[in-house]
Scaffold this motif. Structure first.
Motif, mmCIF file in Angstrom:
data_model
loop_
_atom_site.group_PDB
_atom_site.id
_atom_site.type_symbol
_atom_site.label_atom_id
_atom_site.label_comp_id
_atom_site.label_asym_id
_atom_site.label_seq_id
_atom_site.Cartn_x
_atom_site.Cartn_y
_atom_site.Cartn_z
ATOM 1 N N ASN A 148 0.733 -1.480 0.166
ATOM 2 C CA ASN A 148 0.051 0.054 0.049
ATOM 3 C C ASN A 148 0.933 1.283 0.099
ATOM 4 O O ASN A 148 0.674 2.114 -1.060
ATOM 5 C CB ASN A 148 -0.845 -0.100 1.386
ATOM 6 N N ALA A 206 1.328 4.326 -2.519
ATOM 7 C CA ALA A 206 1.206 5.749 -2.309
ATOM 8 C C ALA A 206 2.771 6.528 -2.805
ATOM 9 O O ALA A 206 2.505 7.586 -3.384
ATOM 10 C CB ALA A 206 1.263 5.777 -0.886
ATOM 11 N N ILE A 257 -5.020 11.882 -2.113
ATOM 12 C CA ILE A 257 -5.052 10.708 -1.459
ATOM 13 C C ILE A 257 -6.278 11.080 -0.371
ATOM 14 O O ILE A 257 -6.909 10.333 -0.244
ATOM 15 C CB ILE A 257 -3.927 10.055 -0.681
ATOM 16 N N ILE A 282 -5.622 4.474 0.785
ATOM 17 C CA ILE A 282 -4.235 4.576 0.706
ATOM 18 C C ILE A 282 -3.555 5.241 2.125
ATOM 19 O O ILE A 282 -3.907 6.145 2.409
ATOM 20 C CB ILE A 282 -4.059 5.526 -0.603
#
Ligand SMILES: NC(=O)c1ccc[n+]([C@@H]2O[C@H](COP(=O)([O-])OP(=O)(O)OC[C@H]3O[C@@H](n4cnc5c(N)ncnc54)[C@H](O)[C@@H]3O)[C@@H](O)[C@H]2O)c1
Length: 459
Positions: free
Chosen positions: A235, A239, A257, A268
């Protein structure tokens, strides 16, 4: 369960209420306290004599958990908690054995089971018929039912699932808030067979207040912890790729985000200058390189491997962002704020500070480090060059690597030659940085100078 003849002598009330906790570290000691506070007599075991001495004198060598020193003092006074280096002897007295010694990766990122195997040998030497052995350390899939079961059986002469119970239950807590996590996170448990699972569920139901999640096998329970930790690394890698995309397209990744995460299926994480600690950057290798040999034809996991490369590449990328602002770093002094792997913890396992330092030195920079949680001697022994206040006037760039509380009000005024501050963890005050006449940048803020080449690292 078949109980062999030499086991009959051990089935006393003391045996039934005694738990041996093997490995009294940041996780093992709080676990020992938790079990003792729930009516068990706990014998903690460790190979470090200082740990044994400290606990038996009524003190906690682990300081991260609020109130733990008083809890240890009280439990030792009451005779509910003691510590020993004689693991086999402690295990001989216990109906439940919880093993929480570290499993690490070596320099090539291969899984190193040596401490665990050695602890398991000692456990096997004292193991009594009818006892339950639970591993809580994060392990590659197949380790409990494969190599560890084999060592236990060889050293004890007993058979798992017949003479003793064998289970796996990953420890999912975080240091600094262990008692809270133990009370709230569901306890995932898997057994070698149904009776092993029942034994483990019955133990945890008695000593924890959290719900119990029963898995089909020890392998399934091992897989759970690798899934949750690897998810976070992958994850964060996503990002980080979004952040690089944002820089290339002059977008603000944090705002994007935050907006995306208002949709309930988007979760995220934050981009940054790297991922440290003994869990998130390590456990993906348990999936990538951790095949214990018992699981044939394990498919190669490519995404966790790629995520590791992306996250470890963020240190170099951060340096490129700084060079885009002030040019070559050769011969220039750079200050790293925070060597710990995360905010407000005194722990440097796999810290991104080392990757940043390496990347800076590759570019010829002089790297100084500051961390309020370490003194100069400790910083030097960790491989960093301690920052001294008289160097402030030489520093031309600052990178915030750990979001320690102390940095929210870091005084930038003495850094008269500093032109750029890269806030790798959203910890500094942009206002204060700019008031000191410096440029404030973050990974993925899209504020790459127009003249700078698009920052895409070629591998
Ligand atoms: N630290 C965390 O935040 C965290 C979180 C969740 C799970 N875990 C799991 O807990 C495990 C232990 O982590 P920790 O932070 O408590 O480690 P730690 O380094 O703080 O403590 C480990 C302890 O085990 C002892 N030890 C080492 N080898 C031994 C042996 N052969 N026999 C007996 N004792 C031995 C060490 O002396 C030390 O006191 C990790 O490997 C991980 O799987 C850790």
């Amino acid at each position: 369960m078949r109980v062999t003849s030499h086991g009959e002598m051990t089935t006393t009330a003391a045996f039934h209420s005694t738990v041996a906790v093997v490995g009294l570290g940041k996780i093992g000691l709080p676990l020992a306290v938790q079990f003792a506070q729930h009516g068990r007599r706990v014998i903690g075991c460790d190979i470090n004599p200082l740990v044994i001495e400290t606990i038996n004198s009524g003190h906690a060598h682990v300081q991260e958990e609020p109130g733990i020193d008083e809890m240890v003092a009280q439990l030792v006074r009451d005779g509910a908690l003691s510590a020993t280096s004689d693991i086999a002897d402690a295990v001989r007295q216990a109906s439940v054995v919880v093993v929480i010694v570290p499993v690490i990766v070596d320099a090539e990122r291969n899984v190193d089971l040596s401490s665990m195997t050695s602890a398991t040998r000692m456990v096997g030497q004292g193991l009594q018929p009818g006892a339950l052995v639970v591993y809580e350390t994060t392990l590659p899939v197949g380790t409990t039912s494969g190599p560890l079961r084999q060592v236990l059986e060889e050293t004890s002469g007993l058979t798992a699932g017949e003479d003793f119970f064998l289970a796996y239950s990953p420890e999912r807590v975080s240091a600094g808030r262990i008692f809270r996590d133990l009370a709230t996170y569901p306890k995932v448990v898997g057994g070698l067979g149904a009776a092993d699972l029942d034994a483990a569920v019955s133990f945890y139901s008695a000593v924890l207040d959290a719900p119990i999640m029963q898995m089909q096998s020890t392998d399934d329970a091992e897989f759970v912890k690798l899934i949750e930790t690897t998810y976070r690394d992958v994850n964060i890698a996503l990002a980080n790729e979004y952040a690089r995309f944002a820089d290339a397209h002059r977008l603000d990744v944090s705002a994007a985000i935050a907006a995306a995460n208002t949709q309930p299926y988007s979760h995220i994480h934050e981009p940054g200058v790297g991922v440290g600690g003994h869990c998130i950057p390590v456990y993906p290798y348990f999936l990538i390189n951790g095949d214990s040999g018992d699981i044939a034809d394990t498919p190669t996991m490519t995404l966790p491997q790629r995520a590791r490369q992306i996250n470890d590449g963020m240190a170099r990328y951060a340096i490129q962002r700084i060079e885009a602002e002030i040019g070559s770093l050769s011969g220039k002094a750079v200050l790293l704020l925070g060597v710990a792997y995360r905010a407000n913890v005194r722990e440097t396992a796999f810290t991104s500070a080392l990757l940043l330092q390496d990347a800076l030195r590759e570019r010829g920079a002089l790297v100084y480090s500051d961390d309020p949680l370490y003194n100069d001697e400790e910083l030097s022994s960790l491989g960093f060059t301690p920052f001294r206040p008289e160097l402030a006037g030489d520093v031309q760039a600052i990178i915030a690597q750990a979001a320690h509380r102390a940095y929210t009000s870091f005084d930038l005024r003495p850094f008269t030659a500093c032109r750029v501050v890269l806030d790798g963890r959203h910890v500094l005050s942009q206002e204060q940085v700019e008031a000191a006449g410096m440029r404030y940048i973050r990974i993925g803020d899209g504020k790459v100078p127009v003249a700078a080449p698009v920052l895409i690292e070629r591998r």
